[in-house]
Write an enzyme that holds these catalytic residues in place. Structure first.
Site, PDB file in Angstrom:
ATOM      1  CE1 TYR A   1      -3.848  -2.162   5.398  1.00 14.65           C
ATOM      2  CE2 TYR A   1      -3.076  -0.015   4.650  1.00 14.65           C
ATOM      3  CZ  TYR A   1      -3.611  -1.254   4.374  1.00 14.65           C
ATOM      4  OH  TYR A   1      -3.889  -1.596   3.072  1.00 14.65           O
TER       5      TYR A   1
ATOM      6  CB  SER B   1      -0.894   0.010   1.248  1.00 14.98           C
ATOM      7  OG  SER B   1      -1.511   1.273   1.430  1.00 14.98           O
TER       8      SER B   1
END
Length: 250
Positions: A156, A143
């Site tokens: 995350y 990501s």
């Protein structure tokens, strides 16, 4: 009727979102598929999707936080197909929370899924390829949160940054076995599930960060996976392909 020469792929977390799109993209590219979810019933929609019709598709239960699940799901995929040409590490857990409020259990939940689980799934796959003396290909979904700083997404982002470094390390370790290891780092892709998660104002704030002025289409991420899995990418390993509409260039 499927061809016995069809390539095979194992896609984790394929019941919704990017995993669903990736599974459809690979099926349309000619792959037979093993697909996983923590709840196998959630894969029913994918099984019925016209995009995968004509391909062999095997749904499997997998919770990446459980070592036995990794072993059992991979063994079931091999039993169904004999060999797996491509492993796609897509399954992930998100956490939106200030860093000072993150609990020990929340850290474990995210990191054990996104990083530890992906590592041991990759290790299981590579051991299989090495034992069989055959090439392999791993594509992991990272990501842009693993490349930039962003508030309230620390765990995350850390897990995705670790996934990017894992890609480099494993690519070099396994290059002699002809196992390519790459990652894709998308910016926000407006999947159906994400549309439900965020209100219009939140979506506008996310959109404002992307220089091209539009969200990433799930099909674009799927196309990147298909490319990295293909012979056209035979000399690409240890890389992270950023699909972000220019976000990390600003």
């Amino acid at each position: 009727m499927t061809s016995p020469a069809s390539p095979t792929a194992l896609v984790t977390g394929a019941s919704t979102g990017l995993g669903y799109a990736i599974a459809c993209g690979l099926a349309q590219a000619g792959y037979n598929l093993a697909v996983t979810s923590r709840d196998v019933a959630r894969l029913d929609g994918l099984v019925r999707d016209p995009a995968v019709q004509g391909r062999k598709l095997v749904p499997l239960k997998l919770d990446l936080r459980i070592e036995a699940d990794i072993k059992q799901s991979f063994a079931a995929a091999v039993e169904s197909f004999g060999d797996i040409d491509v492993l796609v590490n897509n399954a992930a857990r998100a956490l939106l929370k200030p860093a000072v409020d993150v609990t020990w259990a929340e850290w474990d939940d995210v990191v054990n899924t996104n990083l530890k689980g992906a590592y041991f799934m990759s290790r299981t796959y590579a051991a299989h390829c090495i034992a069989r003396g055959r090439p392999g290909c791993i594509v992991s979904l990272a990501s842009t949160h693993g490349l930039t700083g962003f508030a309230d997404r620390s765990v995350y982002g850390i897990s995705k940054g670790g996934l990017i470094q894992m890609t480099r390390m494993l690519a070099i370790e396994w290059v002699g076995h002809d196992i390519r290891v790459n990652a894709i780092a998308p910016a926000t892709a407006l999947t159906v599930s994400r549309q439900k998660m965020h209100d219009a104002a939140a979506r506008e704030r996310m959109l404002a960060r992307i220089p091209t002025g539009r969200f990433i289409a799930p099909e674009e991420v799927a196309a990147a996976v298909v490319f990295l899995a293909s012979p056209s990418a035979a000399s690409i390993t240890g890389q992270t392909l950023v699909v972000d509409g220019g976000l990390t260039a600003t």
